[in-house]
Design an enzyme around this catalytic site. Structure first.
Site, short mmCIF file in Angstrom:
data_model
loop_
_atom_site.label_atom_id
_atom_site.label_comp_id
_atom_site.label_asym_id
_atom_site.label_seq_id
_atom_site.Cartn_x
_atom_site.Cartn_y
_atom_site.Cartn_z
N LYS A 54 28.81 -8.07 -16.75
CA LYS A 54 27.86 -7.59 -15.75
C LYS A 54 27.62 -8.75 -14.78
CE LYS A 54 24.33 -7.06 -18.69
NZ LYS A 54 23.14 -6.40 -19.05
N SER A 55 27.09 -8.47 -13.61
CA SER A 55 26.88 -9.55 -12.64
C SER A 55 25.68 -10.41 -13.06
CB SER A 55 26.65 -8.98 -11.24
OG SER A 55 27.84 -8.36 -10.79
N ASN A 110 23.91 4.99 -9.39
CA ASN A 110 23.04 4.02 -10.08
C ASN A 110 22.46 3.00 -9.13
OD1 ASN A 110 23.94 1.00 -10.81
ND2 ASN A 110 25.78 2.22 -10.44
N GLY A 128 19.45 -2.66 -10.00
CA GLY A 128 18.75 -3.84 -9.48
C GLY A 128 19.25 -5.15 -10.06
N LEU A 129 20.53 -5.19 -10.37
CA LEU A 129 21.17 -6.41 -10.89
C LEU A 129 20.42 -7.01 -12.09
CD1 LEU A 129 22.07 -7.95 -7.39
CD2 LEU A 129 23.74 -7.07 -9.04
N CYS A 176 27.06 -5.43 -3.98
CA CYS A 176 26.05 -4.50 -4.51
C CYS A 176 25.40 -3.82 -3.30
CB CYS A 176 25.00 -5.27 -5.30
SG CYS A 176 23.63 -4.19 -5.80
C1 DHB Z 1 24.25 -2.43 -8.93
C2 DHB Z 1 25.17 -3.45 -8.69
C3 DHB Z 1 26.38 -3.15 -8.10
O1 DHB Z 1 27.31 -4.09 -7.82
C4 DHB Z 1 26.67 -1.84 -7.79
O2 DHB Z 1 27.84 -1.55 -7.22
C5 DHB Z 1 25.76 -0.83 -8.02
C6 DHB Z 1 24.55 -1.14 -8.60
C7 DHB Z 1 22.93 -2.74 -9.53
O3 DHB Z 1 22.78 -3.66 -10.34
O4 DHB Z 1 21.97 -2.05 -9.18
#
Ligand code: DHB
Length: 279
Positions: A22-23, A46, A49-50, A105
């Site tokens: 995940k980021s 979705n 919110g990261l 995002c």
């Molecule tokens: C979120 C992050 C993303 O990179 C994406 O493509 C969609 C949603 C998020 O964390 O909300």
């Protein structure tokens, strides 16, 4: 989707070549309140919110994956180049095999698309990260752009090793009875089957404009979907929403379908079809 070491290990054992985390950002983030995800007719919407534990708390997660020798692509997000480079450095120290810069995002304020739509920033962040780490650096770009090729070229100028295309598409669902957007954040990112033609078009356009490899992503759940991305110019693919719908068995299914397609069409090496649609 819950992307902890346990679920990523299951995904790898089911046949994925690598896992993308995940980021991760510098500090822990709770993300948005619920609802954060809804299933629509042809895809998933979705706006999480990261949410993430912050880079310092992510060390053990990577260590756990590396115990099983799983190739890990560490996805990171930030608001400026020194943040990205600190995150990338930590990811490398923890054992990540490559870095994916999430500059796409579709809704997080100060992050993602706000950065990833500016070619100057994309080049600057990419080149700063490239100077900081030795492992390959991928730049994940957004389809929510009129200048997608310009952004891809900026990443290439920053010495990115690969472009990842595409991230989710800005979208919304409204509840007719409540007369209000369903997601707490109102706007979210749309993924899944419906976005495949958009992803294929973006990869095709990018392939016409850069000379670095492209990783295709968006709506892939069959071998034929992957082959379409290969013909558009991708040399590898990522799977996201198909996992949600079909579970980890989807990797073997896609690989088997690619092999069957190749046998039927007498294709010996996948490189024979990469970019085939450009000729
Ligand atoms: C979120 C992050 C993303 O990179 C994406 O493509 C969609 C949603 C998020 O964390 O909300």
């Amino acid at each position: 989707m819950d992307e902890d070491a346990g679920s990523m290990t299951r995904i790898f054992k089911a046949g994925a070549g690598a896992v993308v985390t995940k980021s991760i950002g510098l500090k822990p983030r709770e993300g948005y309140p619920n609802p954060t995800i809804i299933e629509l007719e042809c895809g998933i919407l979705n706006a999480m919110g990261l949410p993430n534990p912050g880079i310092d708390n992510f060390k053990d997660e990577i260590a756990e994956l590396k115990k099983s020798k799983i190739p890990v692509i560490g996805s990171i997000f930030g608001s400026k180049s020194d943040e990205f480079s600190k995150l990338a450095k930590n990811m490398e120290e923890y054992g990540a095999d490559a870095i994916e810069l999430n500059m796409s995002c579709p809704h997080a304020k100060g992050y993602g698309l706000e950065i990833g739509s500016d070619p100057k920033l994309v080049k600057e962040i990419t080149s700063t990260v490239k100077k900081t780490v030795k492992i390959p650096v991928f730049v994940k770009i957004s389809p929510n752009l009129i200048n997608i090729s310009e952004i891809a070229k900026a990443a290439e100028k920053g010495k990115a090793d690969s472009i990842v295309a595409i991230n989710t598409i800005k979208a919304m669902k409204i509840d007719l009875e409540l007369k209000t957007p369903v997601l707490a954040n109102k706007v979210g990112g749309y993924s899944g089957d419906a976005i495949k033609p958009i992803g294929v078009r973006c990869v095709y356009e990018i392939a016409d404009n850069v000379n670095i490899p492209i990783i295709g992503v968006g709506g892939i759940h069959t071998g034929k979907d992957a082959i379409e991305y290969f013909m558009a110019g991708a040399t590898a693919v990522q799977i996201g929403s198909a996992l949600y719908y079909r579970g980890a068995k989807v990797f073997k299914k896609i690989c088997n379908e690619i092999e069957n397609w190749m046998k039927y069409h007498n294709v010996k090496n996948i490189s024979e079809i990469i970019g085939a649609a450009h000729k």
